[in-house]
Design an enzyme around this catalytic site. Structure first.
Site, PDB file in Angstrom:
ATOM      1  N   SER B  23     -31.333  24.743  88.092  1.00 38.48           N
ATOM      2  CA  SER B  23     -32.319  25.905  88.043  1.00 38.48           C
ATOM      3  C   SER B  23     -31.528  27.090  87.679  1.00 38.48           C
ATOM      4  O   SER B  23     -32.025  27.845  86.777  1.00 38.48           O
ATOM      5  CB  SER B  23     -32.778  26.161  89.223  1.00 38.48           C
ATOM      6  N   ARG B  46     -32.638  35.264  91.415  1.00 36.76           N
ATOM      7  CA  ARG B  46     -33.562  34.577  92.481  1.00 36.76           C
ATOM      8  C   ARG B  46     -35.020  34.785  92.236  1.00 36.76           C
ATOM      9  O   ARG B  46     -35.889  34.162  92.269  1.00 36.76           O
ATOM     10  CB  ARG B  46     -33.159  35.435  93.937  1.00 36.76           C
ATOM     11  N   HIS B  49     -36.197  32.504  89.458  1.00 39.99           N
ATOM     12  CA  HIS B  49     -36.155  31.297  90.354  1.00 39.99           C
ATOM     13  C   HIS B  49     -37.532  31.304  91.042  1.00 39.99           C
ATOM     14  O   HIS B  49     -38.060  30.068  91.149  1.00 39.99           O
ATOM     15  CB  HIS B  49     -35.131  31.082  91.047  1.00 39.99           C
TER      16      HIS B  49
END
Lengths: 220, 220
Positions: B23, B46, B49
């Site tokens: 990812s 983050r 994601h």
């Protein structure tokens, strides 16, 4: 630096009813909701409202009876299974028609050990704990692709079918693929899913809230 | 219809470490993170994601010291204020460096009455309960534009300044405007915000998790 000049009061809409009305009106004006049957149009409205992206309507996949099946399941008292605490936190409890149970097993004590044993994620292991009670349930996946994959495998292995699967896992590894598999073969369940990488817990709980109550903020 | 043919096992990545690595590698490959300073690059990772959208990096606004200020605030034990339960649920408690308190007041008993009295939303009324403890705090807004607007007003009225304001309200009424106001005049706080309609609780808690721990899933 504490001696800043006085500022004018900020101008913004403060009335919750007006905010909802304007929000949903913007969705209606931009999202071409007439392509959806009435129940799905309400679900799509909540979905778009939850993420601020009108264009997710273009990637929404669903079975023709999904909205009514989910609505009926909740009305009859079916539990809601969710793959993470955020989805659970986004479900508006007062909208649930039968004080339906909302079940999140991700942080159950046996999950880490089970995940190690089955060689899968904690999210997938948590789904295995649902197996007995899946029949006729509402399942909302808003985080982990492995939760959706494992759910489909469980059904293949003989677990009872949910009434409806709300497929909104998000991200770059398996999200698009798990939702494509759900849409390709829903295994006898009704389904709603957002194709592609986008998704998330806000969308998953928005879908549950739509099945539970439609758009009570403006329908009342 | 129970007599379906046996299906082949599904093929998908089941190893959490591999999922995280893939990812974050995808984010790195697609998001041009080199435009950000190192801390913000981790925060952007983050953020991306959490929503599956690489392109949010293009709309990210931040003050130069935002990451370090937020990191230091958490390290020194500052509380985290969040505007809704979903943001609170998305904060990974074990990443917080000082067992920092996570405070959500939206469902406090006095909030509905206070909202009626001030002629604003429950989200805005809930923010007023933070005023005493805002100095040096981390504030994460992941839902309500009125919460961010009211926070800025409180600071204008003399409330102590947060160390960092993470601005991720979402939607069609006030989200873009409240974030534009934060970016235009952060009132002496550091800030991170996603411009425009997009945002949400997953992004807000992802930003907190980045300040708390960076990317421990792959940095370890």
């Amino acid at each position: 630096m504490t001696d800043t000049p006085p500022r004018r009061p900020l101008r913004y809409e403060r009335d919750p009813a007006a905010i909802y009305a304007q929000s949903f009106a913007t969705v209606r004006a931009e999202a071409r909701l007439e392509r959806f049957p009435p129940g799905m149009a309400r679900l799509a409205t909540r979905l778009i409202h939850s993420c601020g992206m009108v264009e997710v309507a273009d990637r929404l996949a669903f079975s023709p009876g999904a909205f009514e099946a989910g609505q009926a399941a909740l009305a009859s008292g079916a539990p809601v299974f969710a793959d993470c605490e955020m989805v659970g936190a986004g479900i508006i409890r007062r909208y649930l028609p039968a004080e339906n149970e909302v079940i999140v097993t991700l942080n159950a004590t046996q999950v880490p050990e089970r995940a190690a044993r089955i060689g899968n994620t904690r999210s997938a292991a948590a789904v295995e704990l649902w197996a007995d009670k899946l029949g006729g349930a509402v399942v909302a996946i808003g985080n982990a692709p492995t939760a959706l994959f494992r759910l489909l495998e469980l059904i293949d292995e003989g677990a009872p079918r949910p009434a409806v699967i709300l497929g909104f896992p998000v991200g770059f590894v398996g999200a698009a693929e798990s939702k494509a598999e759900l849409v390709r073969d829903p295994r006898g369940s009704e389904f709603v899913a957002l194709r592609g990488r986008r998704g998330g817990s806000a969308m998953a709980s928005a879908a549950v809230n739509a099945l539970a109550a439609g758009l009570p903020e403006i329908d009342a």
